[in-house]
Design a protein around this motif. Sequence first.
Motif, PDB file in Angstrom:
ATOM      1  N   VAL A 233       0.840  -1.198   0.000  1.00 41.15           N
ATOM      2  CA  VAL A 233       0.000   0.000   0.000  1.00 41.15           C
ATOM      3  C   VAL A 233       0.876   1.249   0.000  1.00 41.15           C
ATOM      4  CG1 VAL A 233      -1.658   1.334   1.371  1.00 41.15           C
ATOM      5  CG2 VAL A 233      -2.007  -1.098   1.024  1.00 41.15           C
ATOM      6  N   TYR A 234       1.958   1.245   0.767  1.00 40.88           N
ATOM      7  CA  TYR A 234       2.863   2.390   0.786  1.00 40.88           C
ATOM      8  C   TYR A 234       3.459   2.632  -0.612  1.00 40.88           C
ATOM      9  CZ  TYR A 234       6.742   5.416   1.993  1.00 40.88           C
ATOM     10  OH  TYR A 234       7.621   6.462   2.035  1.00 40.88           O
ATOM     11  N   GLY A 235       3.943   1.572  -1.242  1.00 40.04           N
ATOM     12  CA  GLY A 235       4.496   1.715  -2.586  1.00 40.04           C
ATOM     13  C   GLY A 235       3.466   2.180  -3.597  1.00 40.04           C
ATOM     14  N   PHE A 236       2.258   1.626  -3.516  1.00 40.75           N
ATOM     15  CA  PHE A 236       1.190   1.996  -4.442  1.00 40.75           C
ATOM     16  C   PHE A 236       0.809   3.464  -4.271  1.00 40.75           C
ATOM     17  CE2 PHE A 236      -3.417   2.051  -5.519  1.00 40.75           C
ATOM     18  CZ  PHE A 236      -3.291   1.785  -6.867  1.00 40.75           C
ATOM     19  N   THR A 237       0.692   3.937  -3.028  1.00 40.20           N
ATOM     20  CA  THR A 237       0.327   5.341  -2.810  1.00 40.20           C
ATOM     21  C   THR A 237       1.453   6.275  -3.236  1.00 40.20           C
ATOM     22  OG1 THR A 237       1.062   5.224  -0.505  1.00 40.20           O
ATOM     23  CG2 THR A 237      -1.283   4.857  -0.950  1.00 40.20           C
ATOM     24  N   ARG A 238       2.697   5.874  -3.047  1.00 39.76           N
ATOM     25  CA  ARG A 238       3.816   6.727  -3.489  1.00 39.76           C
ATOM     26  C   ARG A 238       3.844   6.828  -5.012  1.00 39.76           C
ATOM     27  NH1 ARG A 238       3.304   9.456   0.291  1.00 39.76           N
ATOM     28  NH2 ARG A 238       3.015   8.109   2.053  1.00 39.76           N
TER      29      ARG A 238
ATOM     30  N   ASN B  96       0.764  12.154  -9.848  1.00 36.15           N
ATOM     31  CA  ASN B  96      -0.258  13.150  -9.533  1.00 36.15           C
ATOM     32  C   ASN B  96      -1.693  12.622  -9.684  1.00 36.15           C
ATOM     33  OD1 ASN B  96       1.570  15.138  -8.844  1.00 36.15           O
ATOM     34  ND2 ASN B  96       1.769  15.829 -10.973  1.00 36.15           N
ATOM     35  N   ALA B  97      -1.889  11.357  -9.359  1.00 36.19           N
ATOM     36  CA  ALA B  97      -3.231  10.784  -9.399  1.00 36.19           C
ATOM     37  C   ALA B  97      -3.878  10.807  -8.013  1.00 36.19           C
ATOM     38  CB  ALA B  97      -3.176   9.351  -9.911  1.00 36.19           C
ATOM     39  N   LEU B  98      -3.084  11.182  -6.996  1.00 35.48           N
ATOM     40  CA  LEU B  98      -3.557  11.141  -5.616  1.00 35.48           C
ATOM     41  C   LEU B  98      -2.888  12.265  -4.842  1.00 35.48           C
ATOM     42  CD1 LEU B  98      -5.371   9.101  -4.056  1.00 35.48           C
ATOM     43  CD2 LEU B  98      -3.290   7.945  -3.367  1.00 35.48           C
ATOM     44  N   THR B  99      -3.651  12.927  -3.986  1.00 40.12           N
ATOM     45  CA  THR B  99      -3.047  13.982  -3.165  1.00 40.12           C
ATOM     46  C   THR B  99      -2.233  13.356  -2.033  1.00 40.12           C
ATOM     47  OG1 THR B  99      -4.942  14.138  -1.692  1.00 40.12           O
ATOM     48  CG2 THR B  99      -4.960  15.556  -3.646  1.00 40.12           C
ATOM     49  N   GLN B 100      -1.313  14.145  -1.481  1.00 37.23           N
ATOM     50  CA  GLN B 100      -0.432  13.632  -0.429  1.00 37.23           C
ATOM     51  C   GLN B 100      -1.209  13.260   0.834  1.00 37.23           C
ATOM     52  OE1 GLN B 100       2.860  12.990  -0.774  1.00 37.23           O
ATOM     53  NE2 GLN B 100       2.749  12.071   1.253  1.00 37.23           N
ATOM     54  N   SER B 101      -2.184  14.065   1.194  1.00 36.60           N
ATOM     55  CA  SER B 101      -2.951  13.778   2.421  1.00 36.60           C
ATOM     56  C   SER B 101      -3.782  12.506   2.272  1.00 36.60           C
ATOM     57  CB  SER B 101      -3.839  14.957   2.776  1.00 36.60           C
ATOM     58  OG  SER B 101      -4.745  15.243   1.726  1.00 36.60           O
ATOM     59  N   LEU B 102      -4.363  12.281   1.101  1.00 37.18           N
ATOM     60  CA  LEU B 102      -5.122  11.060   0.872  1.00 37.18           C
ATOM     61  C   LEU B 102      -4.204   9.846   0.855  1.00 37.18           C
ATOM     62  CD1 LEU B 102      -7.875   9.816   0.365  1.00 37.18           C
ATOM     63  CD2 LEU B 102      -7.545  10.213  -2.066  1.00 37.18           C
TER      64      LEU B 102
END
Length: 145
Positions: free
Chosen positions: A119-124, A130-136
């Motif tokens: 999950v960490y790798g996927f969110t990074r 730029n498909a996801l904001t940092q807070s999300l």
Amino acid sequence: PTIDDESEQKDDKLGASNTKANEKKIPCYKMISNRCLAFYFSNSLLCLIAMAILLAYIYPPLGAEYLQPKITATWMAVFIIFILSGLGLKTEEFKKALKSIKFNIYSQVFNFGVISGSVYGFTRFLTHVNALTQSLADGMVICAS
């Protein structure tokens, strides 16, 4: 009268005196206090929670100022909850857990290592493109941990 008749008469007299002893009236205040104590011991957690809420209603500064809520409501409460729940565990449960130590290690590593890492790798990756904001992304990592 025969011997049996005399013993029956004595039993009748003793029985009458025993019923009189059993018929002694219990004072009202003792009966009420016995019922209250029985209720308290059968529902002690509920009674203590109600008393704590009532005390907080009557005197709010006790919990808001004197008990240091930043400390007591965070790590002390969690510590006490874990200690109390640990005291309720039976030793047989620990034996069962130790017998299946390989499975327990596997499930811990998978849940806290593989899932959290993926999950960490996927969110990074999603924040990099730029498909996801940092807070999300941070929220997703916290939920997966």
